[in-house]
Design a protein around this motif. Structure first.
Motif, PDB file in Angstrom:
ATOM      1  N   ALA A  61       0.825  -1.208   0.000  1.00 29.59           N
ATOM      2  CA  ALA A  61       0.000   0.000   0.000  1.00 29.59           C
ATOM      3  C   ALA A  61       0.857   1.255   0.000  1.00 29.59           C
ATOM      4  CB  ALA A  61      -0.930  -0.001   1.215  1.00 29.59           C
ATOM      5  N   ASN A  63       3.724   1.582  -1.485  1.00 26.22           N
ATOM      6  CA  ASN A  63       4.302   1.753  -2.815  1.00 26.22           C
ATOM      7  C   ASN A  63       5.708   2.361  -2.759  1.00 26.22           C
ATOM      8  OD1 ASN A  63       4.322   1.557  -5.612  1.00 26.22           O
ATOM      9  ND2 ASN A  63       3.393   3.572  -5.921  1.00 26.22           N
ATOM     10  N   PHE A  82      -1.103  -5.670  -5.152  1.00 26.03           N
ATOM     11  CA  PHE A  82      -1.919  -5.125  -4.066  1.00 26.03           C
ATOM     12  C   PHE A  82      -3.383  -5.529  -4.250  1.00 26.03           C
ATOM     13  CE2 PHE A  82      -3.857  -1.192  -1.976  1.00 26.03           C
ATOM     14  CZ  PHE A  82      -3.613  -1.651  -0.685  1.00 26.03           C
ATOM     15  N   VAL A 127      -2.592   2.307  -4.217  1.00 23.33           N
ATOM     16  CA  VAL A 127      -1.272   2.342  -3.584  1.00 23.33           C
ATOM     17  C   VAL A 127      -0.784   3.785  -3.565  1.00 23.33           C
ATOM     18  CG1 VAL A 127      -0.638  -0.029  -4.159  1.00 23.33           C
ATOM     19  CG2 VAL A 127      -0.172   1.773  -5.798  1.00 23.33           C
TER      20      VAL A 127
END
Length: 236
Positions: A61, A63, A82, A127
């Motif tokens: 999440a 990223n 994700f 993300v």
């Protein structure tokens, strides 16, 4: 089970090292440890119920650059991974999940359906390193909801909730929530932290008596706004 195999495999490696020490010295007394005295890492006694297959969800999440490199080596993208992990979590919780996402055009990333209690979660994965802001996404959200609710109603689904899962959330969502609820059939619009989603799974695994209905998990989605990990912990 996966943790158990990991431990046994590493335990055998340690024992092989000790056996080699004994062989080289010619005496068991000089070996510092035995199989019954092996020090076990604290991780082996972790109280977490979160399965390893989805444990990296909060990291995805975020990223981060490091996570991007790892996913690239795997031949995958952070975004797609994700989405897949979120769908796995919803399945583990007990929902019937249809993964849509990339490659399906202008559609949400997936739908988690609870047939027993007649509701569905249309979910979208975002993300973000610095947290998610709605921005211009409200138009796409309306399209997702209006398109999917027609099909869900034919399946006997009475209540539909729209859920966005991300690392964190920034800004004021009140106007967006109000507009979307007016122009769509979504009962609520929920912004769920990735850590919070894992906490729902963990509490469900710890206590299977927590059901998916209004006295259990559904109650988390009946109020629009940001649903933090702390909120989930306090409720469950």
């Amino acid at each position: 089970i996966e943790h158990a195999f990991w431990y046994v495999n590493n335990r055998e490696d340690i024992m092989e090292e000790e056996i080699e020490k004994v062989t080289n010295t010619g005496t068991c007394k000089e070996a510092k440890t035995t199989s019954d005295e092996i020090q076990i890492n604290n991780d082996e006694f972790s109280n977490s119920y979160i399965p390893p297959v989805v444990a990296m969800l909060p990291l995805l999440a975020k990223n981060t650059e490091e996570m991007n490199k790892i996913c690239a080596k795997m031949g995958n993208s952070v975004e797609k991974l994700f989405e897949e992990k979120i769908s796995i979590v919803f399945k583990m919780i007990g929902y019937s999940v249809e993964l849509k996402g990339q490659g399906y055009g202008r559609v949400p990333d997936g739908i988690a359906i609870c047939h027993e209690y007649g509701y569905a979660l249309i979910f979208d994965a975002k993300v973000r390193q610095d947290g998610y802001r709605v921005g211009r996404d409200d138009r796409a959200i309306k399209e997702y909801i209006n398109r999917e609710t027609q099909t869900l109603k034919k399946q006997g689904i009475r209540n539909v909730y729209f859920v966005i899962v991300s690392s964190d959330f920034k800004g004021d969502f009140d106007d967006v929530i109000r507009n979307i609820k007016i122009e769509t059939d979504a009962r609520e619009l929920v912004f769920l932290e990735a850590k919070g989603l894992l906490t729902i799974l963990e509490q469900r695994l710890r206590n299977p008596e927590i059901d998916l209905g209004p006295s259990g998990i559904q109650n988390l989605f009946v109020q629009s706004g940001i649903l933090t990990n702390k909120d989930v912990k306090e409720f469950l």
